[in-house]
Scaffold this motif. Structure first.
Motif, PDB file in Angstrom:
ATOM      1  N   GLU A 130       8.720   0.071   2.953  1.00  0.00           N
ATOM      2  CA  GLU A 130       7.762  -0.417   2.324  1.00  0.00           C
ATOM      3  C   GLU A 130       7.857  -0.002   1.092  1.00  0.00           C
ATOM      4  OE1 GLU A 130       5.409  -2.990   3.388  1.00  0.00           O
ATOM      5  OE2 GLU A 130       6.581  -2.844   4.931  1.00  0.00           O
ATOM      6  N   LEU A 131       8.659  -0.701   0.082  1.00  0.00           N
ATOM      7  CA  LEU A 131       9.002  -0.361  -1.266  1.00  0.00           C
ATOM      8  C   LEU A 131       7.628  -0.267  -2.089  1.00  0.00           C
ATOM      9  CD1 LEU A 131      11.798  -2.612  -1.914  1.00  0.00           C
ATOM     10  CD2 LEU A 131      12.011  -0.205  -1.473  1.00  0.00           C
ATOM     11  N   ASN A 132       6.826  -1.102  -1.837  1.00  0.00           N
ATOM     12  CA  ASN A 132       5.494  -1.469  -2.520  1.00  0.00           C
ATOM     13  C   ASN A 132       4.495  -0.192  -2.334  1.00  0.00           C
ATOM     14  OD1 ASN A 132       4.519  -2.218  -0.083  1.00  0.00           O
ATOM     15  ND2 ASN A 132       4.129  -4.328  -0.957  1.00  0.00           N
ATOM     16  N   SER A 133       4.622   0.560  -1.475  1.00  0.00           N
ATOM     17  CA  SER A 133       3.693   1.588  -1.184  1.00  0.00           C
ATOM     18  C   SER A 133       4.280   2.999  -1.773  1.00  0.00           C
ATOM     19  CB  SER A 133       3.360   1.830   0.274  1.00  0.00           C
ATOM     20  OG  SER A 133       4.559   1.888   1.100  1.00  0.00           O
ATOM     21  N   LEU A 134       5.773   2.913  -2.258  1.00  0.00           N
ATOM     22  CA  LEU A 134       6.518   4.297  -2.927  1.00  0.00           C
ATOM     23  C   LEU A 134       5.768   4.818  -4.166  1.00  0.00           C
ATOM     24  CD1 LEU A 134      10.172   3.363  -2.300  1.00  0.00           C
ATOM     25  CD2 LEU A 134       8.855   5.024  -0.828  1.00  0.00           C
ATOM     26  N   PRO A 135       5.803   5.918  -4.350  1.00  0.00           N
ATOM     27  CA  PRO A 135       5.312   6.323  -5.728  1.00  0.00           C
ATOM     28  C   PRO A 135       6.323   5.622  -6.824  1.00  0.00           C
ATOM     29  CG  PRO A 135       5.140   8.136  -4.361  1.00  0.00           C
ATOM     30  CD  PRO A 135       5.819   7.063  -3.594  1.00  0.00           C
ATOM     31  N   ILE A 136       5.781   5.495  -8.034  1.00  0.00           N
ATOM     32  CA  ILE A 136       6.826   4.782  -9.090  1.00  0.00           C
ATOM     33  C   ILE A 136       8.111   5.500  -9.135  1.00  0.00           C
ATOM     34  CG2 ILE A 136       5.783   5.809 -11.004  1.00  0.00           C
ATOM     35  CD1 ILE A 136       7.136   2.050 -10.603  1.00  0.00           C
ATOM     36  N   TYR A 137       7.928   6.836  -9.243  1.00  0.00           N
ATOM     37  CA  TYR A 137       9.024   7.613  -9.275  1.00  0.00           C
ATOM     38  C   TYR A 137      10.107   7.527  -8.176  1.00  0.00           C
ATOM     39  CZ  TYR A 137      12.280  11.415 -10.663  1.00  0.00           C
ATOM     40  OH  TYR A 137      13.463  12.185 -10.832  1.00  0.00           O
TER      41      TYR A 137
END
Length: 178
Positions: free
Chosen positions: A2-9
């Motif tokens: 889930e890319l959209n739940s990763l911290p931005i960094y």
């Protein structure tokens, strides 16, 4: 993943790796989410602010509309990579029917992104007129972010449209490229 739940960094670290997902389309989804958030911030500083009483109701509606777009953009961050993987798998199998089906998905994700971006930009143009005057640069940055998305969405459509065999469906996506 889930890319959209990763911290931005973590997302940006993953982006720089020698992998094809996440890629540009996923980034475009994130950029649209950021544009929505900027508009929402301006509206949140407008609602219940003295001197803006005459726009509270409209600002609430615009805030709700931006939130809906933001949620859809958030999903696109993942959907883009999923679509890309479907297209690559279909080409590996060398199955024309699967390639066409996957190419439709590969076009639909950036097509929807393009349409959502148009909605967001139109809302932000309105926010720029009625929003808290101290934050209009944020609304304008959101507008600029929207305008940066169009070219990339078109590029992703262009990459996939030739795999579509149904001419009527293909024409839908070709309209955006004109």
């Amino acid at each position: 993943m889930e890319l959209n739940s990763l911290p931005i960094y973590e997302y940006t670290k993953l982006l720089e790796e020698k992998k094809s997902v996440p890629g540009g389309g996923s980034c475009l989804g994130l950029v649209l989410e950021l544009a929505c958030s900027l508009g929402m911030m301006v509206l949140n500083f407008t609602i219940d602010k003295k001197g803006y009483e005459n726009v509270y109701e409209e600002a609430e509606i615009l805030l709700n509309d931006l939130n809906k777009i933001k949620k859809k953009a958030h999903l696109i961050i993942n959907e883009d990579g999923e679509a890309y993987q479907k297209v690559m798998e279909a080409y590996r199998l060398k199955d024309e029917k699967r390639i066409s089906e996957a190419s439709i998905v590969g076009c639909e994700v950036p097509y929807q992104l393009y349409l959502l971006t148009k909605e967001c930009e139109n809302i932000l143009l309105r926010v720029n007129l009625i929003g808290n005057k101290n934050l209009l640069s944020d609304a304008e940055i959101g507008i600029d972010l929207c305008r940066s998305i169009y070219h990339g969405a078109k590029l992703n459509i262009k990459c996939n449209v030739n795999g579509i065999t149904d001419l009527a469906i293909k024409e839908k996506y070709l309209q955006i490229l004109k």
